[in-house]
Design an enzyme around this catalytic site. Structure first.
Site, PDB file in Angstrom:
ATOM      1  CB  ALA A 174      -0.922   0.000   1.216  1.00 34.65           C
ATOM      2  CG  ASP A 175       5.439   2.926   0.403  1.00 33.92           C
ATOM      3  OD1 ASP A 175       5.614   3.318   1.561  1.00 33.92           O
ATOM      4  OD2 ASP A 175       5.991   3.442  -0.596  1.00 33.92           O
ATOM      5  CB  VAL A 176       2.148   6.879  -1.154  1.00 37.54           C
ATOM      6  CG1 VAL A 176       1.759   7.872  -2.223  1.00 37.54           C
ATOM      7  CG2 VAL A 176       1.025   6.674  -0.196  1.00 37.54           C
TER       8      VAL A 176
END
Length: 305
Positions: A255-257
């Site tokens: 989920a890391d931007v």
DNA sequence: ATCCAGGAACTGT
DNA sequence: ACAGTTCATGGA
């Protein structure tokens, strides 16, 4: 660990796949960083063993990591501890050759693996530091995260000044367990993050939460589950800590931007990829998702692509 | 100004 | 289980 002690300095022999300069680029990404300094190709890092502060100057000559002690060498026991810290910090136990075998077969990773050959994950060996840094960085931009960390460290950490430079240690959980939410609110932490961080410090004081206990779990699922039971730690933070502190190369903060932006830039997408799309790209990264993510993060620091 | 940032807990259905 | 809301502020 592969090293030779020379009393006044140490030599650490890294594996073949190691690029000190690439690691320096990652370490040098923020001018707000307070936990190390980089001067003339060497890293200055203050570490603490028992009650001793040890200042290390870490350089790279003839494919050997040379560690000097500007304020004088500590005893052999402490030197060994310092060497172990550095070994772990640079993630030197990993067999990157295996990663490159995977990466060279992969459309997304192939160029990155070549371009950043020898780059290793710059780890956070201290569990409390890894957890707090991850929580601080949730849902804010990285620059602000560094600002928060600087305030936190300079407010609650120990320091040592040598020849005009001040070197800082990350605050201990013993100290943070004794502060209150308002102390962190003053530094612009949100109330929730303040609560999470102080609660974690207390759990570590009690001995309920230690790196050793986590590493004793039978598999990575158990570790992730243990971490996520703690308030303030969701999937991203658990994966981040497993990657940066526990050395799990298969951890994947999907989920890391930063990961999303790196993929968008690299693949020239109109928008950021969805989780499903990322999992398709990552289908062949099995076992090395953490390194894949890290190399993608690294690509964000090349503006000229 | 406006949108988003190295997310996660909380709330309502 | 799942989606929407809140946290809180700074950067670009």
């Amino acid at each position: 660990m592969n090293w030779i002690d020379h009393e006044s300095y140490m030599e650490i022999y890294p594996p073949k796949e190691f690029n000190f300069k690439e690691c320096l680029i990652f370490l040098d990404r923020s001018n707000l960083e307070v936990l190390h300094q980089i001067k003339e190709g060497s890293v200055y890092k203050l570490i603490k063993v028992k009650e001793s502060l040890i200042l290390c100057k870490i350089g790279f000559i003839n494919n050997v990591i040379k560690v000097e002690f500007p304020i004088g060498p500590p005893s052999i026991h402490f030197r060994k501890k310092a060497a172990e810290y550095i070994w772990e910090w640079y993630d030197l136990d990993q067999d990157l050759g295996a990663f490159y075998q995977v990466a060279n077969q992969d459309k997304v990773l192939k160029n990155l693996a070549h371009k950043y050959y020898g780059l290793r994950i710059m780890c956070i060996p201290d569990l409390f530091e890894a957890l707090v840094w991850a929580i601080m960085g949730q849902q804010i931009n990285l620059t602000f995260a560094y600002t928060l960390k600087k305030r936190f460290v300079e407010q609650f950490g120990e320091s040592l000044t040598f020849e005009g430079d001040t070197f800082w240690l990350f605050p201990s959980f013993e100290k943070i367990a004794l502060i209150n939410v308002d102390d962190l609110r003053k530094l612009q932490f949100t109330s929730r993050k303040a609560e999470y961080i102080i609660d974690i410090a207390k759990a570590m004081i009690n001995g309920e939460l230690t790196k050793e206990l986590l590493l004793q779990k039978k598999d990575d699922q158990q570790i992730q589950w243990s971490l996520m039971r703690i308030r303030g730690i969701g999937p991203w933070t658990a994966d981040y800590v497993m990657m940066k502190c526990l050395h799990y190369t298969s951890s994947f903060p999907v989920a890391d931007v930063g990961l999303h932006n790196a993929l968008r830039n690299l693949l020239d997408l109109e928008r950021k990829p969805t989780i499903e799309e990322i999992e398709k790209y990552a289908a062949d990264w099995e076992g090395w998702q953490a390194y894949a993510t890290y190399y993608l993060w690294r690509s964000l620091y090349d503006k000229n692509i």
